[in-house]
Scaffold this motif. Sequence first.
Motif, PDB file in Angstrom:
ATOM      1  N   ALA A  42       0.848  -1.196   0.000  1.00 12.84           N
ATOM      2  CA  ALA A  42       0.000   0.000   0.000  1.00 12.84           C
ATOM      3  C   ALA A  42       0.884   1.246   0.000  1.00 12.84           C
ATOM      4  O   ALA A  42       1.170   1.834   1.045  1.00 12.84           O
ATOM      5  CB  ALA A  42      -0.923  -0.008   1.221  1.00 12.84           C
ATOM      6  N   GLU A  44       0.441   3.931  -2.442  1.00 13.10           N
ATOM      7  CA  GLU A  44      -0.178   5.112  -3.049  1.00 13.10           C
ATOM      8  C   GLU A  44      -0.661   6.070  -1.966  1.00 13.10           C
ATOM      9  O   GLU A  44      -1.269   5.654  -0.973  1.00 13.10           O
ATOM     10  CB  GLU A  44      -1.358   4.703  -3.934  1.00 13.10           C
ATOM     11  N   ARG A  46      -3.053   9.294  -1.467  1.00 12.83           N
ATOM     12  CA  ARG A  46      -4.081  10.200  -1.972  1.00 12.83           C
ATOM     13  C   ARG A  46      -5.287  10.129  -1.051  1.00 12.83           C
ATOM     14  O   ARG A  46      -5.403   9.238  -0.203  1.00 12.83           O
ATOM     15  CB  ARG A  46      -4.491   9.832  -3.394  1.00 12.83           C
ATOM     16  N   VAL A  48      -9.132   9.560   0.175  1.00 16.20           N
ATOM     17  CA  VAL A  48     -10.034   8.419   0.008  1.00 16.20           C
ATOM     18  C   VAL A  48     -11.482   8.903  -0.031  1.00 16.20           C
ATOM     19  O   VAL A  48     -11.879   9.788   0.739  1.00 16.20           O
ATOM     20  CB  VAL A  48      -9.846   7.412   1.164  1.00 16.20           C
ATOM     21  N   LEU A  50     -15.100   7.680   0.770  1.00 15.06           N
ATOM     22  CA  LEU A  50     -15.743   6.645   1.582  1.00 15.06           C
ATOM     23  C   LEU A  50     -17.261   6.826   1.554  1.00 15.06           C
ATOM     24  O   LEU A  50     -17.762   7.928   1.773  1.00 15.06           O
ATOM     25  CB  LEU A  50     -15.237   6.727   3.026  1.00 15.06           C
ATOM     26  N   ASN A 167     -14.224  13.806  -8.131  1.00 16.80           N
ATOM     27  CA  ASN A 167     -13.042  13.452  -8.926  1.00 16.80           C
ATOM     28  C   ASN A 167     -12.028  14.591  -9.009  1.00 16.80           C
ATOM     29  O   ASN A 167     -10.816  14.339  -9.102  1.00 16.80           O
ATOM     30  CB  ASN A 167     -13.461  13.046 -10.336  1.00 16.80           C
ATOM     31  N   LYS A 171      -6.022  16.484  -4.165  1.00 18.01           N
ATOM     32  CA  LYS A 171      -5.531  15.106  -4.183  1.00 18.01           C
ATOM     33  C   LYS A 171      -5.589  14.420  -2.819  1.00 18.01           C
ATOM     34  O   LYS A 171      -5.936  13.239  -2.731  1.00 18.01           O
ATOM     35  CB  LYS A 171      -4.088  15.078  -4.693  1.00 18.01           C
ATOM     36  N   ASN A 174      -9.978  13.786   1.882  1.00 14.52           N
ATOM     37  CA  ASN A 174     -10.856  12.643   2.106  1.00 14.52           C
ATOM     38  C   ASN A 174     -12.312  13.107   2.105  1.00 14.52           C
ATOM     39  O   ASN A 174     -12.627  14.183   2.617  1.00 14.52           O
ATOM     40  CB  ASN A 174     -10.540  11.966   3.440  1.00 14.52           C
ATOM     41  N   GLU A 188     -19.546   2.622  -6.997  1.00 15.07           N
ATOM     42  CA  GLU A 188     -18.470   2.206  -7.900  1.00 15.07           C
ATOM     43  C   GLU A 188     -17.281   3.156  -7.825  1.00 15.07           C
ATOM     44  O   GLU A 188     -16.124   2.728  -7.930  1.00 15.07           O
ATOM     45  CB  GLU A 188     -19.009   2.123  -9.330  1.00 15.07           C
ATOM     46  N   ALA A 190     -16.400   4.996  -5.206  1.00 12.79           N
ATOM     47  CA  ALA A 190     -15.809   5.035  -3.868  1.00 12.79           C
ATOM     48  C   ALA A 190     -14.625   4.082  -3.728  1.00 12.79           C
ATOM     49  O   ALA A 190     -14.573   3.025  -4.351  1.00 12.79           O
ATOM     50  CB  ALA A 190     -16.867   4.697  -2.826  1.00 12.79           C
ATOM     51  N   ASP A 191     -13.672   4.479  -2.878  1.00 12.22           N
ATOM     52  CA  ASP A 191     -12.542   3.608  -2.545  1.00 12.22           C
ATOM     53  C   ASP A 191     -12.930   2.607  -1.467  1.00 12.22           C
ATOM     54  O   ASP A 191     -12.460   1.470  -1.453  1.00 12.22           O
ATOM     55  CB  ASP A 191     -11.364   4.456  -2.044  1.00 12.22           C
ATOM     56  N   THR A 192     -13.770   3.056  -0.557  1.00 10.61           N
ATOM     57  CA  THR A 192     -14.221   2.214   0.551  1.00 10.61           C
ATOM     58  C   THR A 192     -15.729   2.350   0.693  1.00 10.61           C
ATOM     59  O   THR A 192     -16.252   3.464   0.682  1.00 10.61           O
ATOM     60  CB  THR A 192     -13.549   2.628   1.874  1.00 10.61           C
TER      61      THR A 192
END
Length: 215
Positions: A42, A44, A46, A48, A50, A167, A171, A174, A188, A190-192
């Motif tokens: 892990a 990266e 940036r 997140v 959620l 989007n 960067k 959160n 779709e 979302a990261d979490t």
Amino acid sequence: MNDTKKDGANQSQDQAAMSKEQKHIERQKKIKANVDKRVAQATEERGVFLVITGNGKGKSTSGFGTVLRAIGHGQKAGVVQFIKGTHWECGEMNILKQFSVQHHVMGTGFTWETQNSETDKAAAKVAWEKSKDMLADESINIVLLDEMTYIVKYGYIDLDEVIEAINNRPKMQNVIITGRACHRSLIELADTVSEVQPIKHAFDAGIKAQKGLDW
């Protein structure tokens, strides 16, 4: 003879215990190696996105808890509350107002109380404009859009515009969106995604909502 048998039994028990402990150690070593490998992969860095959705209790509470965690680390937060009215006391915000938190409440209250879609749409538009300002502010580390899923579902704000703002946010920012029936496009993106499902709820048994527990 009895003492010899007793000593032998004790020795067998000790060996069995040592064997069990050794198996536990080996098992934990494998778990640690797997965790260490995932941590190493892990890399990266940036912000997140959620989503906390589902029909169960605790979605907003989880979102506010994460905001409080960020503040505890000296980070800056922004909160926009959709759906709830200004007259509805929020225990979490009573705490967060003690800190430097940008905050906006949509103000019209629950849609089933207003029963006026035009009023709701106008208030939602103002709340969304406040949200966009926060999503474009590089000084804000975390943004909570509480119960925003309903506003998207009702079509009070444009889904594509929401996706674009998320989007194009800074960067490292959160973002948390809470609420039931989250649109599949946001899920779709979302990261979490956490889904809170109800097993039992006191309200269904006729127990009145309580200050400090439910709000």
